[in-house]
Every structure is written in structure tokens, then in C-alpha cells.
Design an enzyme around this catalytic site. Structure first.
Site, PDB file in Angstrom:
ATOM      1  N   ASN A 258       0.828  -1.213   0.000  1.00 12.27           N
ATOM      2  CA  ASN A 258       0.000   0.000   0.000  1.00 12.27           C
ATOM      3  C   ASN A 258       0.864   1.264   0.000  1.00 12.27           C
ATOM      4  O   ASN A 258       1.842   1.350   0.733  1.00 12.27           O
ATOM      5  CB  ASN A 258      -0.869   0.038   1.258  1.00 12.27           C
ATOM      6  CG  ASN A 258      -1.496  -1.290   1.556  1.00 12.27           C
ATOM      7  OD1 ASN A 258      -2.262  -1.818   0.766  1.00 12.27           O
ATOM      8  ND2 ASN A 258      -1.128  -1.872   2.697  1.00 12.27           N
ATOM      9  N   GLU A 291       8.398  -5.178  -1.212  1.00 15.93           N
ATOM     10  CA  GLU A 291       7.273  -4.248  -1.041  1.00 15.93           C
ATOM     11  C   GLU A 291       7.717  -2.815  -1.317  1.00 15.93           C
ATOM     12  O   GLU A 291       6.986  -2.037  -1.925  1.00 15.93           O
ATOM     13  CB  GLU A 291       6.665  -4.363   0.363  1.00 15.93           C
ATOM     14  CG  GLU A 291       6.234  -5.776   0.764  1.00 15.93           C
ATOM     15  CD  GLU A 291       5.338  -6.491  -0.231  1.00 15.93           C
ATOM     16  OE1 GLU A 291       4.608  -5.804  -0.980  1.00 15.93           O
ATOM     17  OE2 GLU A 291       5.382  -7.737  -0.292  1.00 15.93           O
TER      18      GLU A 291
HETATM   19 ZN   LIG Z   1       4.505  -8.154  -4.808  1.00 20.53          ZN
END
Ligand SMILES: [Zn+2]
Length: 850
Positions: A258, A291
Site C-alpha cells: 500500500n 514491497e
Molecule cells: Zn509483490
């Protein structure tokens, strides 16, 4: 609710969104069972389409009110969302819905984990938060206000303002709804800063629950290293003032990228020497990098639709693999990645769940977060890298970022960038995205008057829905060695494009020994008629570390296959070669530990099946045990010294050097335990001051049948630490004797601290049962039955995790008629469960269709 007939979605049906969004405001009034979500969304007609139909996704929402430009919208509700009459010009949609995070055990959308609110929106969780066009090609800046009686209230982007019981956040970067995040709870931060190369100071926070503060330092450093690496290697800088990571105990995946607010499964971020193994540290470093790297490859440039998932995942896995290679050892990383690729992706590609790197249809997209999309997707990028070369690769990537920043893209966009940047025609290469199955590459050779010919033939077997296969572009890295071990032709990249193709090497003075598919230059299965003498030669002399390891692995497999199919004894030539490798101090200890590890039982089953032999899991288990014992006997006099020489005496560091030594020492310990009934392991267990030493000693003790005392002590020491207890649960099932495994798993579920709502704990027990092949496939059928019992129970609670674990059954066609019948019974039992989720319905149907 169960869909009477789940809908199938097709890539070919894509149509652009009728409306785009240029502004989103969300207000959350948090309450465990009655959270109110108030949305205000400004819609603009999409100039790229004449379609003006208005549909918003929404599931499990209680609609309180809906307005368009201030007037009642009177929407029509459908099982998956709503439709309404809208103007054919821009307008504002306002809605208020009620949701219940406390009862959301599926862990998709907004849910609660130990009193803390958090979200998981990828792929389609946002539609469980409010009505919205929940598709990745609708990107918008979000403004979020959170009201709740909790000390920490977080969302994406930069903080705007906050007061007692409220906070406001603004994310200036347009993003799809799947990147939305919200966290609220009693959390503690470990903080730091990172100054980007253009001089912006970014505040970094790693948020954890009280009590976990001691496990954050490593993750924070890994984040800083990732930020620096992405600047140095890809020229990508971070683009907000703040980067938050939050650790959550109940989470379906590893972690989620996110924008500005990454949410992590606590197992993928919390680390300390006392509670985490070397393998945990390396995995955490890789996931944090992964990430973070998504900020550019996924967030700034996202996917047009979920069929393009590999666009962000294949590329980002490739990037995190590069990062780990740079931070640690390149050959060791490559070997580990190939081991994983073969164990998970080759298995998938050879069975009923085989699908393209870019799938063409799905019922539930959550079922396509697979090894094929991720790991094979990364291999495809790796092949592109090899084919165009390093310079052109980074030139193409610069063009990709420049051309597509802020867009939602397709694989066609990605390929076009490489074609434009390099002038290559990649039409045939694109088949890697559109054709499922692992290619088999057969090589034969010929030596004629100083010319050495390598003749290659490629073949891909039919996969579900794809009977006919086309030839692929296969980059084959080859080196040629002389009989004295010197290299006469250094690594050369052959580019195979035909079904059958010959490559010639001229001007050689002797017939060479070939080292083929160096660095594992393509994700294929290589067949070559060779003998163990040559394999032993390559194990001793190959200058390519991957192929050196591969030669040893091929030797081990050959020995095991002959033991299983012909009843032969462990081969002395192999034992000598392995011993020589183990004691070769010129080689990296981490490499030696990998070279000494025998192929996994599932790998052997896969090999036998591919060669037309029905694998017997019990026979494989027996052969591996016999061979390990023979290695131990053969190295009896070497093991204590090997253990001592690699025992680290300095304070624990999770770096490549120390962890390599510990891996080799623990390999020696594991062999030694087969001879001393666990005496050395007991000594290591008692003295261990880090989890790597403690856990490897515990494993050795369990395998030696002497683990009861240590298991009890371990529980006593760690009962308050969930992540460590997951290891305790898993180890007992993984290492149980085949006839006991199902019962051990069942008994563990009867403990008060077995909570099926927690995916980590469920996976610890049942992932371990699937990971104990002789236990899972025991002829009693208890493994199958116990697994099915629990998948049926879990489906009601958490469909996504249940569906993933169904893949335990995906190899059923390999086995004999009795096992096939028993597995079919269990699959039918799962399929017959009333209200079976869409996720599991699709998985079971695909597995049974084979
Ligand atoms: Zn990923």
C-alpha cells in the site's frame, strides 16, 4: 453468499472504465461491529469510451444513503455492487455504508486483529469497504479522515492534521483502490530517516504492538538498504515525506505494498537473533525490499487489470532477487531461487493448476497469486535481461518509467518498451507470457574434425486448455571445459528460437565437456544423456557455481532414483564426490551446505513421474533416510571437525558470512545426529543463544527420536511468542514419522493456542502436513482425510487461505490408483460442502478436472 454459478472473467473481455475519478474523500468512523464509511467521489466521463453505464463494486456492505450531486441516487443493488442513473457529465457521488470489521475473518477489506484495525485490499478487498469502481485502471488521489478512540490512526500518503481521536491523511499520488490502507490501534514505532539522493528527508516508522519493539531494528535497516539500492541500481527515489510499515499478526499474505503504508504479516518483518533464524532474516530482508520496490513497479506504474498481475509481480520479484544477490551471495541466491522455482512452479506447471504467466481467465483472482505469476514471471524478466544485456535492460527500464509513470499498463506496453529501446522483435519471446507449461530441452552432441555441435530440441507438454505448444525463445548459457578442468570456451549465450536447432563451436583441439544452462539461464527442464563420471567432473571443476551445484544434485538424484527403482545401494562414487565437496575449504560454506542437501522428497517424486515411474512416497522417504545415513557413515571421521570449524563463536549477526557457516555446521550436526543419537544436538540445544542454532538442534533431536525433552523446554521458553510457537507447531508435523503425521497435526489442533482464524498458525500445522510427503500420502489415507476435514472447517472462516492450501492435492495424478481414489473422495467431500466459497470451488474444480 454462494454464487449459484460463479462468473468467469476473461482477459479478452476488457473494456475501459466508463468513468474516471479525479478526487476521493473517505471518512471512517471506527466501531468494531458498525464502522461507518462516508465517501465523496468525483466522477468524470472517460474520454476514451462512449460507454456511460455506471457500476460500483460493493460486497457485504449495508448501504445507509447514496446521493448524486446532492440528490438521492436511488441505486439498484446487485449481489456484487450497484448501478444507478447518472448524468453524462462529471458528478459527485456521496454514500454512507456500514461494515463490521470485528466479524470479518476472511481478512479482506477492513478487519480487526487483536483489537487493531487494518486493511487488505489487493486484489478486490476495497469493495468490502465501500462502493467504488474497484479495478486497478481507475486511479485517484485519496483524502482520508479517521475517527476512532485509538492512539495511532494511519492511512496512505502524508499526514495532514490530527487531534484527539481523529487524523487526516492525504495521498497526492493517484492510485487504484487496491493500494488503499488504513491502520488504527495501540502501536509503538521504531523510527529512522532516509535522505534521498536529491536531498529529501523521509521519516521512516516501523509500527508494532507493545512488546514487539525489540524486533524492529533489522527491518528498519533493510528498508534503508532497499531505498538506497533502488536509487543506485534503478535510479528510483521515494516520493513521499513518510514511509510507514505496520506488523499485523493476522494476515493472509506475506506483506502488502500500500502506498506509503506497507502492511506486513508479522512473520515477514519482526526479527531478533533469539527468535528468528538466518532464513527468517534473509526472507524478511527480501520481502521488505520487494514491497518497497513496488512503489515504482506496481504503484507508480500499475496493472490495467488483474490478468496483468505478473507485470508488477514478476518484475518486482526479479528486482528483489537482484537486491538479495547484491546484499548476500549471488550464486547461493540463484541456487535457492531455482530450488524454490522447481519445488513450487515446476510442480504447478506439470499439474492441473498450470496456467500462463499472464492468465486468460479466472473466477477468483486470489487463486492466481501463484508461483507461476511470481517466480516464473521473474524468470521471464531474467531471460529478457540476459537476451538484451545489462546496458539495454536498464535503458529499457528508464524508458518504461518515463513513458508509463502514473499509468495502468499491460504486458504489451512492457514488451513494446523493450522493442523500442533495443530494436528487437519480441513477438516470439512474448509466448513466455501466453503459453503455460515448463519446456523440456533435450541436448545431444557431436564431435567432427575439430567442430563440436550441440543439437537442441525443445518440447512443451500440453496443459489444461492448451493442447498445442509453439517453440519459445530460450537463452541457453553454455561454457566448454577441457579434460584438465580449464575453460576453453567461456560462458556464451545461445539463443534458441526453433523447435530443433544446432549450435557449432569450431577450432577446438579436443572434444570438450559442456556445461549447459549455466546460471539456470532459462526456466526449463534439461535432459542430457550423461554419466556420473562426467557429473562428478563438473561438480569438481565447473567454473559456473550454479552448474557445479547442479552436477552434484544430478548425481544425488541419479543415486536416489536407482535406489528406489532398482534397489541398489548408495553409490560410493557419489559419497566420495560429496565428501570432497563438503571438505573443500576453497568453496563458500553456504554453497557447500546447499551442495550437501539432498533433493526434496517432492522433487524426487516429480522426477520419477516425469520419467514415467509412479512415485511411491514411502519408498522415497526410505531411500532419502538410507542415503542420509550412508553419507553420515561415510563422513563419520570428518563431521566433528566440520562442525567445529564452522561453529560461529563471535556474537550473532544475520549476515551472509555467518549464516553460511551456520548452515554448513548445521548440515554436519544433522548428519552427526544420525550416528550419536542426538548427543551433539542436545549439547548445541542447551548452549544455543540464537534461534538458528536452537531450532536446528531441535530438528536433529526430533529426527533422532530424542526430541521430547527439548520440545517441552522450547514450549516453556517460548509459549508467549506467537511467531516462535508457529515454528514449534510446524516442526512437529513436518518431522513426524509418516504413520504419525496426521495424528500429530490433529492433536496439535486440540490445544488452546491453536487458532484457525490466524493464518500463520493454520499454515504452521497444515502447511507442514503437506510438506511431509510421506505423512501426507501415507497409505492409510489419514493425511488426506485430516487435511480435508480442516479445509472444510476453514472455508467458512477464511476462503482465501483455504483455497491456497487446496494445492496440497494438486499432484494427485502422479500417484497409484488407491491414492488417487482416496484423494478424489476427499476433493468430492470438500466440493460437497454447503455454501463452499467461490475461491475453493474454483480450486477444487480445476484440480479435479485433470
Ligand atoms: Zn509483490
Amino acid at each position: 453468499m454462494k454464487d449459484a454459478a460463479p462468473q468467469t472473467f476473461y482477459l479478452s473481455d476488457y473494456t475501459p472504465p466508463a468513468f474516471l475519478i479525479d478526487e476521493v474523500s473517505l471518512t471512517f468512523r471506527l466501531a468494531p461491529e458498525a464502522t461507518r464509511v462516508i465517501s465523496r467521489i468525483h466522477f468524470v466521463p472517460n474520454p476514451d469510451t462512449t460507454d456511460r453505464s455506471f457500476f460500483l463494486h460493493g460486497e457485504q456492505l449495508k448501504l445507509i444513503s447514496a446521493k448524486i450531486d446532492g440528490h438521492d441516487a436511488n441505486p439498484t443493488l446487485t449481489p456484487h455492487g450497484l448501478t444507478a442513473e447518472v448524468p453524462d457529465h462529471e458528478f459527485t457521488w456521496e454514500a454512507e455504508v456500514e461494515i463490521s470489521p470485528a466479524t470479518n475473518t476472511a481478512l479482506e477489506g477492513l478487519y480487526m486483529s487483536n483489537g487493531m484495525y487494518c486493511t487488505q485490499c489487493e486484489a478486490e478487498g476495497f469493495r468490502k469497504i465501500t462502493y467504488y469502481p474497484d479495478r486497478p485502471d481507475v486511479m485517484a488521489p485519496f483524502h482520508v479522515r479517521i475517527e476512532g478512540d485509538l492512539p495511532v490512526l494511519l492511512s496512505n500518503g502524508n499526514p495532514v492534521d490530527q487531534g484527539e481521536g481523529w487524523a487526516e491523511w492525504s495521498d497526492p499520488w493517484p492510485k487504484p483502490a487496491y493500494l488503499f490502507a488504513l491502520v488504527a490501534g495501540d502501536l509503538r514505532a521504531t523510527s529512522g530517516t532516509f535522505t534521498t539522493r536529491s536531498g529529501n528527508e523521509v521519516a521512516l516508522n516501523l509500527w508494532v504492538r507493545p512488546g514487539d519493539e525489540g524486533k524492529t531494528e533489522f527491518g528498519l535497516q533493510a528498508l534503508k538498504d532497499s531505498m538506497k539500492w533502488d536509487e543506485d541500481v534503478y535510479g528510483r527515489e521515494y516520493d513521499l515525506d513518510l514511509f510507514n510499515i505496520v506488523a499485523v499478526h493476522d494476515f493472509n499474505m506475506g506483506a502488502m505494498e500500500n502506498k506509503g503504508l506497507n502492511i506486513f504479516n508479522s512473520s515477514a518483518v519482526l526479527a531478533s537473533p533469539e527468535t528468528s533464524t538466518d532464513a527468517n532474516f534473509e526472507r524478511i530482508e527480501g520481502i521488505i525490499a520487494h514491497e518497497y520496490f513496488h512503489n515504482w513497479t506496481g504503484n507508480r506504474i500499475t496493472c490495467r487489470d488483474w490478468f496483468q498481475l505478473c507485470l508488477k509481480e514478476g518484475l518486482t520479484v526479479f528486482r528483489d532477487q537482484q537486491f538479495t544477490s547484491d546484499m548476500r551471495s549471488e550464486p547461493v541466491k540463484r541456487i535457492s531461487d531455482v530450488l524454490m522455482l522447481r519445488a513450487r512452479q515446476f510442480r504447478e506447471d506439470a499439474g492441473p493448476l498450470a496456467h500462463n504467466v499472464r492468465p486468460e481467465s479466472y473466477q477468483e483472482i486470489n487463486n492466481f497469486y501463484t508461483a507461476t505469476v511470481y517466480e516464473k514471471g521473474a524468470e521471464v524478466i531474467g531471460m529478457l535481461y540476459r537476451l538484451v544485456g545489462e546496458t539495454d535492460y536498464y535503458r529499457a527500464l528508464d524508458m518504461y518509467f518515463q513513458r508509463h509513470d502514473g499509468q495502468a499498463c499491460t504486458i504489451e506496453d512492457w514488451i513494446a518498451v523493450f522493442e523500442d529501446a533495443t530494436g528487437r522483435d519480441l513477438t516470439q519471446f512474448k509466448r513466455w507470457y501466453t503459453q503455460a507449461g515448463t519446456p523440456h530441452l533435450t541436448v545431444t552432441e557431436e564431435w567432427v574434425n575439430g567442430t563440436y555441435n550441440l543439437y537442441f530440441k525443445q518440447e512443451t507438454k500440453p496443459t489444461p486448455g492448451q493442447p498445442d505448444k509453439q517453440p519459445l525463445v530460450i537463452p541457453i548459457a553454455v561454457g566448454l571445459l577441457a579434460h584438465d578442468g580449464s575453460e576453453i570456451v567461456p560462458t556464451t549465450l545461445l539463443e534458441m528460437t526453433e523447435a530443433e536447432q544446432t549450435f557449432s563451436f569450431d577450432g577446438l583441439t579436443e572434444r570438450p565437456i559442456p556445461s549447459i544452462l549455466r546460471e539456470f539461464s532459462a526456466p526449463v527442464v534439461l535432459h542430457r544423456d550423461t554419466n556420473n563420471q562426467e557429473r562428478a567432473f563438473l561438480l569438481a571443476h565447473d567454473t559456473d557455481p550454479f552448474n557445479k551445484w547442479e552436477a552434484g544434485r544430478a548425481l544425488a538424484k541419479d543415486v536416489l532414483v536407482r535406489m528406489i527403482t532398482k534397489g541398489t545401494k548408495p553409490d560410493t562414487g557419489f559419497l566420495d564426490a560429496l565428501r570432497q565437496m563438503a571438505l573443500d575449504d576453497t568453496q563458500d560454506p553456504a554453497f557447500r551446505a546447499l551442495a550437501m542437501a539432498l533433493p526434496s522428497q517432492d522433487d524426487i517424486a516429480q522426477t520419477l513421474y516425469a520419467s514415467g515411474v509412479t512415485p511411491d512416497p514411502m519408498a522415497i522417504y526410505g531411500a532419502v533416510k538410507t542415503l542420509s545415513r550412508a553419507i553420515a557413515e561415510h563422513m563419520k571421521d570428518d563431521l566433528p571437525a566440520l562442525l567445529a570449524a564452522n561453529t560461529v563463536t563471535e556474537p550473532y549477526l544475520p549476515n551472509a558470512e555467518q549464516s553460511g557457516k551456520r548452515a554448513l555446521a548445521n548440515t554436519a550436526l544433522s548428519l552427526l545426529s544420525k550416528l550419536d543419537n542426538g548427543a551433539a544436538a542436545q549439547a548445541q540445544y542447551d548452549a544455543a543463544d540464537n534461534m538458528t542454532q536452537q531450532l536446528s538442534a531441535l530438528s536433529c533431536l526430533i529426527r533422532a527420536g530424542a526430541g521430547a525433552d527439548a520440545l517441552a523446554k522450547f514450549e516453556q521458553q517460548w509459549h508467549g511468542d506467537r511467531l516462535v510457537m508457529d515454528k514449534w507447531f510446524g516442526l512437529q508435523v513436518m518431522l513426524a514419522e509418516p504413520e504419525d503425521a496426521a495424528q500429530v497435526a490433529q492433536t496439535l489442533t486440540e490445544r488452546a493456542d491453536f487458532d484457525m482464524k490466524n493464518p500463520n498458525r493454520f499454515r504452521a500445522v497444515f502447511g507442514a502436513l503437506a510438506g511431509n510427503p510421506a505423512g501426507f500420502h501415507h497409505p492409510s489415507g489419514d493425511g488426506y482425510r485430516t487435511m480435508a476435514d480442516w479445509l472444510i472447517k476453514l472455508d467458512t472462516v477464511n476462503p482465501q487461505t483455504t483455497a491456497r492450501m487446496c494445492s496440497a492435492f494438486d499432484t494427485w495424478k502422479r500417484y497409484d490408483a488407491d491414492r488417487q481414489a482416496m484423494i478424489r473422495d476427499q476433493l468430492e467431500r470438500i466440493a460437497a460442502k454447503p455454501d463452499l466459497s467461490r475461491d475453493v470451488t474454483e480450486m477444487v474444480e480445476r484440480i479435479m478436472a485433470a
